[in-house]
Design a protein around this motif. Sequence first.
Motif, short mmCIF file in Angstrom:
data_model
loop_
_atom_site.label_atom_id
_atom_site.label_comp_id
_atom_site.label_asym_id
_atom_site.label_seq_id
_atom_site.Cartn_x
_atom_site.Cartn_y
_atom_site.Cartn_z
N SER A 51 51.91 29.47 26.04
CA SER A 51 52.71 28.81 26.09
C SER A 51 52.29 27.05 26.09
N LEU A 52 52.88 26.60 25.68
CA LEU A 52 52.34 24.91 25.48
C LEU A 52 52.50 24.66 27.80
N LEU A 53 53.70 25.19 27.47
CA LEU A 53 54.28 25.17 28.78
C LEU A 53 53.22 25.57 30.16
N SER A 54 53.40 27.00 29.85
CA SER A 54 52.00 27.48 30.91
C SER A 54 50.73 26.95 30.78
N GLN A 55 50.53 26.29 29.65
CA GLN A 55 49.25 25.14 29.59
C GLN A 55 49.52 24.19 30.60
N ARG A 56 50.64 23.67 30.66
CA ARG A 56 50.70 22.50 31.56
C ARG A 56 50.67 22.61 32.83
N MET A 57 51.36 24.32 32.71
CA MET A 57 51.24 24.19 34.59
C MET A 57 50.35 24.15 34.48
N ALA A 58 49.17 25.22 34.12
CA ALA A 58 47.93 25.48 34.82
C ALA A 58 47.27 24.02 34.54
N GLN A 59 47.45 23.05 33.96
CA GLN A 59 46.44 21.99 34.18
C GLN A 59 46.73 21.39 35.46
N SER A 60 48.79 21.50 35.58
CA SER A 60 48.50 20.96 37.57
C SER A 60 47.95 21.78 38.37
N ILE A 61 48.04 22.94 38.07
CA ILE A 61 47.57 23.24 38.87
C ILE A 61 45.86 22.83 39.25
N LYS A 62 45.48 22.83 38.57
CA LYS A 62 43.44 21.99 38.96
C LYS A 62 43.69 20.98 39.54
N THR A 63 44.89 20.40 39.24
CA THR A 63 44.96 18.89 40.21
C THR A 63 44.40 19.59 41.37
N GLN A 64 45.37 20.83 42.29
CA GLN A 64 45.46 21.22 43.88
C GLN A 64 43.82 22.36 44.22
N ALA A 65 43.60 23.07 42.88
CA ALA A 65 42.33 23.45 42.86
C ALA A 65 41.71 24.02 42.04
N ASP A 66 40.45 24.79 41.86
CA ASP A 66 39.76 25.28 41.14
C ASP A 66 40.75 26.04 40.11
N VAL A 67 40.73 26.12 38.94
CA VAL A 67 41.12 27.67 37.83
C VAL A 67 40.15 28.07 37.26
N VAL A 68 40.27 29.40 37.15
CA VAL A 68 39.91 30.31 36.64
C VAL A 68 40.68 31.00 35.90
N THR A 69 39.97 31.70 34.61
CA THR A 69 40.62 32.68 34.27
C THR A 69 40.54 34.30 34.43
N VAL A 70 41.05 34.90 35.08
CA VAL A 70 40.75 36.10 35.28
C VAL A 70 41.85 37.54 34.87
N THR A 71 41.99 38.74 34.29
CA THR A 71 42.65 39.94 34.15
C THR A 71 43.00 40.61 35.13
N GLU A 72 43.86 41.44 34.02
CA GLU A 72 44.48 42.32 34.91
C GLU A 72 43.56 43.59 36.15
N LYS A 73 42.89 43.31 34.70
CA LYS A 73 41.85 44.60 35.49
C LYS A 73 40.65 44.51 36.24
N ASP A 74 40.44 43.00 36.04
CA ASP A 74 39.30 43.04 37.53
C ASP A 74 39.76 41.77 38.32
N MET A 75 41.01 41.33 38.63
CA MET A 75 41.98 40.91 39.36
C MET A 75 41.59 41.15 41.06
N ARG A 76 41.62 42.88 41.19
CA ARG A 76 41.48 43.52 42.47
C ARG A 76 40.42 43.15 42.59
N ASP A 77 39.12 43.65 41.82
CA ASP A 77 38.05 43.25 42.49
C ASP A 77 37.41 41.90 42.86
N GLN A 78 38.08 41.00 41.58
CA GLN A 78 38.73 39.77 42.24
C GLN A 78 38.50 39.39 43.17
#
Length: 367
Positions: A51-78
């Motif tokens: 949603s637009l809200l989830s995108q806005r939140m991701a943008q806000s988190i980017k001001t604090q950290a490097d944001v990457v896209t992961v999946t639930e399948k590879d989350m544990r390995d990451q």
Amino acid sequence: MAIFQNNIKRFLLHKLNFVLLMVIPLLFIVLSFSGSGAQKAVVGIIDHDHSLLSQRMAQSIKTQADVVTVTEKDMRDQLINNKVDSVIIIPKHFAQFMLAGRSVKLQSFHVQESNVSSGIQTFVSSYLQDVHLMAGSARGDKNMFYKALDEYQKNHLGLHVKSTDNSGAQKEKTMGALGFVIFGLFMIVSVSSRFIMEDKKLKLYNRFFTTPLSVRSYNVQNILSYLMLAAATILLLMAVLVFGFHATLGPSLFNVFFVLFVFSVVSVSIGILISSLAKSLGQATALSQLIITPVAMLGGCFWPISITPVFMQKIADFVPTTWGMRALTSLVYGNQLNHVIMDLVVLLAFAAVFFLLASWKKSDIAR
């Protein structure tokens, strides 16, 4: 004390023993403390809402950290491979529920609690609280809500995830290193079972009992020799941690030493049990290797138990490495010995059971 002295000499003469108990843990300790703790946090986001809200939140988190896209399948390995510090999962209908004035809790995962992961969680929690207030003021009006959100994100300075010290990161590295110390002490299982099986193979086991040496004296001297080796290993590895890497071992070094020593008693008991069950040196070696690595993995020596599947976390309660790591974690994060009494009791219970099983097997053979 002939058996005691003989075991110490045998340990010193075989380089493999040094490799198992000291060299391998030392190498992994160096790896645990390698790298810079000043790098920017990396946060993985799994967005099920899109949603637009989830995108806005991701943008806000980017001001604090490097944001990457992961999946639930590879989350544990990451997480295990330290490619991300935290993972945040945004559920479906996130924007819909927030606009309706409902509180939404996001799932978050991290390898170890630290100043970085805590800072990210605090930032996200604060952001959600502010968004909830804006949604309440907008009363379901999307245009008004997103206009307020845009102004908020332009003017809101936010909580920058920084720390005036690296104590949190240092504690994480310390726990990673202590996991490999536990693993090294668990290698005593292999050393102790191998020594006893070598005695049997060379018929020394039978010759001993043609002398005034009793079975009790033989067992006591064996156990004492292995515990002395364990104590020396603990002191060496702790010295490396403290003086070489300035590890944060909590309020008392003695408390950490004591927990590690109690764990070594469990390792010795397992080694003696294996020697009583195995019929040959090859069987003892195979059984030792079959036990050491899987139990270390289950107990959190290589990675936190919290990131493993739920069924594995339940199994982990039945292995001694889990209780050793829990006790050490509690001590490193500032608790005293009285806070880990239950963990120590469980470890001693493991040791008592294994020693009793080994004694029962020997008496059974004697019949």
